[in-house]
Structure formats: C-alpha cells, structure tokens
Design a protein around this motif. Sequence first.
Motif, PDB file in Angstrom:
ATOM      1  N   THR A   1       0.828  -1.205   0.000  1.00  0.00           N
ATOM      2  CA  THR A   1       0.000   0.000   0.000  1.00  0.00           C
ATOM      3  C   THR A   1       0.861   1.253   0.000  1.00  0.00           C
ATOM      4  OG1 THR A   1      -1.798  -1.143   1.168  1.00  0.00           O
ATOM      5  CG2 THR A   1      -1.786   1.273   1.250  1.00  0.00           C
ATOM      6  N   ARG A   2       1.868   1.287   0.898  1.00  0.00           N
ATOM      7  CA  ARG A   2       2.774   2.440   0.933  1.00  0.00           C
ATOM      8  C   ARG A   2       3.508   2.587  -0.400  1.00  0.00           C
ATOM      9  NH1 ARG A   2       3.920   0.345   6.092  1.00  0.00           N
ATOM     10  NH2 ARG A   2       5.827  -0.641   5.265  1.00  0.00           N
ATOM     11  N   GLY A   3       3.946   1.456  -0.933  1.00  0.00           N
ATOM     12  CA  GLY A   3       4.652   1.502  -2.203  1.00  0.00           C
ATOM     13  C   GLY A   3       3.781   2.029  -3.331  1.00  0.00           C
ATOM     14  N   PHE A   4       2.513   1.636  -3.328  1.00  0.00           N
ATOM     15  CA  PHE A   4       1.579   2.104  -4.359  1.00  0.00           C
ATOM     16  C   PHE A   4       1.538   3.624  -4.389  1.00  0.00           C
ATOM     17  CE2 PHE A   4      -2.631   3.454  -5.731  1.00  0.00           C
ATOM     18  CZ  PHE A   4      -2.859   2.685  -6.873  1.00  0.00           C
ATOM     19  N   TRP A   5       1.382   4.240  -3.215  1.00  0.00           N
ATOM     20  CA  TRP A   5       1.261   5.702  -3.168  1.00  0.00           C
ATOM     21  C   TRP A   5       2.616   6.380  -3.349  1.00  0.00           C
ATOM     22  CZ3 TRP A   5      -3.235   7.179  -4.368  1.00  0.00           C
ATOM     23  CH2 TRP A   5      -4.355   6.446  -3.978  1.00  0.00           C
ATOM     24  N   SER A   6       3.699   5.722  -2.956  1.00  0.00           N
ATOM     25  CA  SER A   6       5.027   6.285  -3.206  1.00  0.00           C
ATOM     26  C   SER A   6       5.306   6.366  -4.707  1.00  0.00           C
ATOM     27  CB  SER A   6       6.104   5.435  -2.528  1.00  0.00           C
ATOM     28  OG  SER A   6       5.980   5.473  -1.123  1.00  0.00           O
ATOM     29  N   VAL A   7       4.955   5.312  -5.423  1.00  0.00           N
ATOM     30  CA  VAL A   7       5.142   5.313  -6.873  1.00  0.00           C
ATOM     31  C   VAL A   7       4.248   6.356  -7.529  1.00  0.00           C
ATOM     32  CG1 VAL A   7       4.859   3.941  -8.975  1.00  0.00           C
ATOM     33  CG2 VAL A   7       5.911   2.924  -6.947  1.00  0.00           C
ATOM     34  N   ALA A   8       3.009   6.490  -7.037  1.00  0.00           N
ATOM     35  CA  ALA A   8       2.091   7.480  -7.600  1.00  0.00           C
ATOM     36  C   ALA A   8       2.645   8.897  -7.428  1.00  0.00           C
ATOM     37  CB  ALA A   8       0.720   7.359  -6.938  1.00  0.00           C
ATOM     38  N   VAL A   9       3.188   9.190  -6.244  1.00  0.00           N
ATOM     39  CA  VAL A   9       3.757  10.522  -6.005  1.00  0.00           C
ATOM     40  C   VAL A   9       4.981  10.749  -6.892  1.00  0.00           C
ATOM     41  CG1 VAL A   9       4.925  11.965  -4.294  1.00  0.00           C
ATOM     42  CG2 VAL A   9       2.852  10.727  -3.670  1.00  0.00           C
ATOM     43  N   ALA A  10       5.854   9.747  -6.984  1.00  0.00           N
ATOM     44  CA  ALA A  10       7.046   9.879  -7.823  1.00  0.00           C
ATOM     45  C   ALA A  10       6.661  10.100  -9.282  1.00  0.00           C
ATOM     46  CB  ALA A  10       7.913   8.632  -7.685  1.00  0.00           C
ATOM     47  N   PHE A  11       5.661   9.379  -9.755  1.00  0.00           N
ATOM     48  CA  PHE A  11       5.154   9.535 -11.121  1.00  0.00           C
ATOM     49  C   PHE A  11       4.661  10.971 -11.332  1.00  0.00           C
ATOM     50  CE2 PHE A  11       2.071   7.308 -14.330  1.00  0.00           C
ATOM     51  CZ  PHE A  11       2.722   7.930 -15.384  1.00  0.00           C
ATOM     52  N   THR A  12       3.917  11.486 -10.361  1.00  0.00           N
ATOM     53  CA  THR A  12       3.387  12.843 -10.451  1.00  0.00           C
ATOM     54  C   THR A  12       4.508  13.873 -10.527  1.00  0.00           C
ATOM     55  OG1 THR A  12       1.438  12.176  -9.171  1.00  0.00           O
ATOM     56  CG2 THR A  12       1.884  14.535  -9.325  1.00  0.00           C
TER      57      THR A  12
ATOM     58  N   PRO B   1      -5.990   1.372  -9.962  1.00  0.00           N
ATOM     59  CA  PRO B   1      -4.641   1.602 -10.518  1.00  0.00           C
ATOM     60  C   PRO B   1      -4.658   2.432 -11.794  1.00  0.00           C
ATOM     61  CG  PRO B   1      -4.915  -0.692  -9.886  1.00  0.00           C
ATOM     62  CD  PRO B   1      -6.262  -0.069  -9.789  1.00  0.00           C
ATOM     63  N   GLY B   2      -5.601   2.148 -12.688  1.00  0.00           N
ATOM     64  CA  GLY B   2      -5.684   2.923 -13.915  1.00  0.00           C
ATOM     65  C   GLY B   2      -6.040   4.369 -13.669  1.00  0.00           C
ATOM     66  N   VAL B   3      -6.969   4.600 -12.729  1.00  0.00           N
ATOM     67  CA  VAL B   3      -7.371   5.969 -12.407  1.00  0.00           C
ATOM     68  C   VAL B   3      -6.200   6.730 -11.791  1.00  0.00           C
ATOM     69  CG1 VAL B   3      -8.862   7.382 -10.935  1.00  0.00           C
ATOM     70  CG2 VAL B   3      -9.813   5.407 -12.139  1.00  0.00           C
ATOM     71  N   VAL B   4      -5.505   6.101 -10.841  1.00  0.00           N
ATOM     72  CA  VAL B   4      -4.374   6.766 -10.182  1.00  0.00           C
ATOM     73  C   VAL B   4      -3.249   7.026 -11.178  1.00  0.00           C
ATOM     74  CG1 VAL B   4      -2.566   6.480  -8.443  1.00  0.00           C
ATOM     75  CG2 VAL B   4      -4.933   5.879  -7.900  1.00  0.00           C
ATOM     76  N   ALA B   5      -2.978   6.063 -12.067  1.00  0.00           N
ATOM     77  CA  ALA B   5      -1.923   6.261 -13.061  1.00  0.00           C
ATOM     78  C   ALA B   5      -2.246   7.448 -13.967  1.00  0.00           C
ATOM     79  CB  ALA B   5      -1.736   4.995 -13.892  1.00  0.00           C
ATOM     80  N   SER B   6      -3.488   7.529 -14.421  1.00  0.00           N
ATOM     81  CA  SER B   6      -3.871   8.643 -15.298  1.00  0.00           C
ATOM     82  C   SER B   6      -3.835   9.971 -14.553  1.00  0.00           C
ATOM     83  CB  SER B   6      -5.264   8.395 -15.876  1.00  0.00           C
ATOM     84  OG  SER B   6      -5.266   7.281 -16.740  1.00  0.00           O
TER      85      SER B   6
END
Length: 427
Positions: A35-46, A166-171
């Motif tokens: 879970t933490r990794g999911f949001w860490s990757v999302a922030v880094a992507f942003t 995942p698709g929504v967060v990635a977009s």
Amino acid sequence: MSHLAAALDRTPVDVRPPEAAPSRRSADRHRAAHTRGFWSVAVAFTVLMAFGTAPTPLWPLYAERDGFGATTVTVAFAVLVLGAVAGFVGLGHLSDRLGRRRIVVPALAVAAVAALVLVEWTTLEGLLVGRFLAGAGIGLMASTATAYLHDLHHRRHPDRPDAALPGVVASLANLGGLALGPLVAGVIAQWVGHPLTVVQSGFALTSVLCLVTVWVTPETVERSGDAGDQPPRFGLRPGTGTVFGAAAALAVFSFALFGLISSLGAVILVARLGITSHLVAGVAAFLMFGASALAQLLLGRLAPRPMSLLGATLLPAGLLLVTGSLYRPALWLFLLAVTVAGAGAGLLFKCGVVRATEVAREKSRAGVLAMFFVAGYLGMGLPAVLFSVASRHVGLGPAMVGFAAVLSVGAVSAVVVGNNAARSMGR
C-alpha cells in the motif's frame, strides 16, 4: 482439584499452530508495504511528469536569457520528446524483464541529474541537454510506473484483478503532474526571485526524496536468468492490432493539444492578448491538464465506448473555442477553451490507456504501454513544431484553424475505428 479442572475446562484454548500469529503479522506487513509503495510510486510519477511541463510559463525567460524565438521554444520542448521516445523505445520495456523498481529508481536519478544540469549549465546547449535527460527520465518512468501501480494494487488486493483504481491513479498522476508543473513554476516565477534556478533546484531535491521512498517499495517482477523465459518486448493479444493502433492514435491527438499549449501557450498569450504574466501562462496550462485529470476522475468509470464518444465531442468543441479566442481575443475565452479541450483530450487519453492495457499480454504490459506513450509523446512534440513553422508563414490564426481541423478529424476517426474494432472482439 475439581474446581481447578472445571476452570481449565472453561478457559479458551488457542489451537492455532504456533506459527499462525506471526504468519498473519507478516501478511499484514506485506500488505502495508504494498500500500505504501503504491502511493510512493504514484507521487514519484506525479513529480516526474510535473518536471516535464514546469518550463511552460518559463519559456519567455529562457528565450530572453538565451536569445531565441518561438520556433526554438518548440524545438527545446521537442527535445524532451526525443529523450522520452529514446527512453520508451530503448528501455521502457525492461521493467517486464528486470523489475519495476529497478527502472523507476534510475528514472528518478536521471531526473535529478537533468534538473542539476538545467541549474548549472545556463546556456541554450545546457537547456537542450537538460531537457533531453528529463525526457529520458519520463520515458523510463511513465509506462513502468503505470504497470507498477497495477502490480502493487494486485498484490495488495489479489481478489480484485479488474479494479479500476490503478488505472485511475496512473492517469491522474500522469495528467495531474503535467498540470501541477506549470502552476508551481508560474507561482514561483511571479513572486520568487531567480525562478529558473529555484524551480529546477526544487525538482532536483524532490526527485531525490521520491527516489528514497521508492527504494523501499517491494519489487513485483522477479528477474529471470533464462533467456527462454523472457517476455516479448511488445506482445499483444491475438487479433487486437487495430484496437491498439486506434488507442495509440488517441494518444497522438490528445497529446498534440498538450504539446501546443505547453510549448506555445505563453507565446500565444503575449502575441494575441498582450498578457506577459508568468502566472497566467501557468494557470492556462494548469486548467488544461487539470480539466483532463478531473474529467478522468469524474468519468473514469465509464466504459471505453461512451468515454471516447464524449472525449471526441469535447476536444473539437474546445479547439473551436481556442480558434475563436485568437480571432476575438479575450482571456476568459482562451481559458475556457483550453479547459474544455483539455477535458476532451483527457478522456481520449484515458480511453487509450484502458484499451492498450486490455490488449497487452500480461507479461508485456510495460512494453506495450511504452509504445503507447511513444505515440503520445511524438504527438506532443512534432505537431507543435509544425504549428510554429506554419504560423510563421500563414499567421497564428490560420495555423490554429488547420491544427484544430486535423486534430478534430483525427480524434473522431480514431474513436470510430477503435470502437468498431473493439465491438468486433466483443468488448
């Protein structure tokens, strides 16, 4: 003794194996790490996507510092595209073989180096090198992070293989980052001294911080030493080539709008409306990308067919308004126009991502998404350069008329072809 025996009989007995409780704690830690990794990757992507569009309101400052005009602005912007394409084509598929984290971490390191180059090398050559490196970081990040988010969410929720999150967060990370970059840079340029240095130094620091958080994110792809086990770089499900081609076309036409406003939005505001505010230039790009992200957030659960039809309606309508704002100059009309067009482009882009993900073979997802993003970034760079050249010969207004017509017809055609192909497959 009888009382003691009776008490013992009433005492609950834990009949679980000794390792059951530790096993449950280990599983809880495992899920929490994902879970933490999911949001860490999302922030880094942003952050990395914001880094790519941050120069939008700063282009007039770079042009003044280095002494170049509008065409060179689009070339400097297109250099980012070349770096991104190099990253997508050469390395974007490698996370399917080497692992997601092993690609995201270098992407953030490349971004940090790019930002430092832009800080220290204060000439046009330094600008071009820094932008190329920034594009290479994006090329490493975009498709890999999209696949990584799907993997991490599936590991956290193996019972939800078709979850939309995942698709929504990635977009949202993609387009939300593209929106935040110009806004943050515009605010800094308006009210903070030395904006070129401050903006790039901030992204260098933020990229390093994101690198640290992603470093401890669980890996989701194990590296295989057997060459026979390696997945194909670009693997589609049988009979889905037309669907992918239409999805890639949606990426081209939606990103063409993003590229034009990101590279020439500030120039258009100066030339037609006489507005030199860096903040206003940043707000215009923010509204476009923000509308893209918001449209996906509100309508992202629509099926691809209605989503694409709505996008194919809003994008031409917005482009018509953009054209009108050049012939009847008004700031409110220009801002409304880029907002409407951005919402349509965002829906088309989201539909393209969904379709590309659906037709990819499971072990080739990052490679397929890399080629999808190659199409998008080529659309972001080349049309903007062509628009700049055309506007020098026929004028800004006529060039925008032609640009709007080509994008509108192309987007509608891609939607029709993609929907028909998907229907024939029963999707």
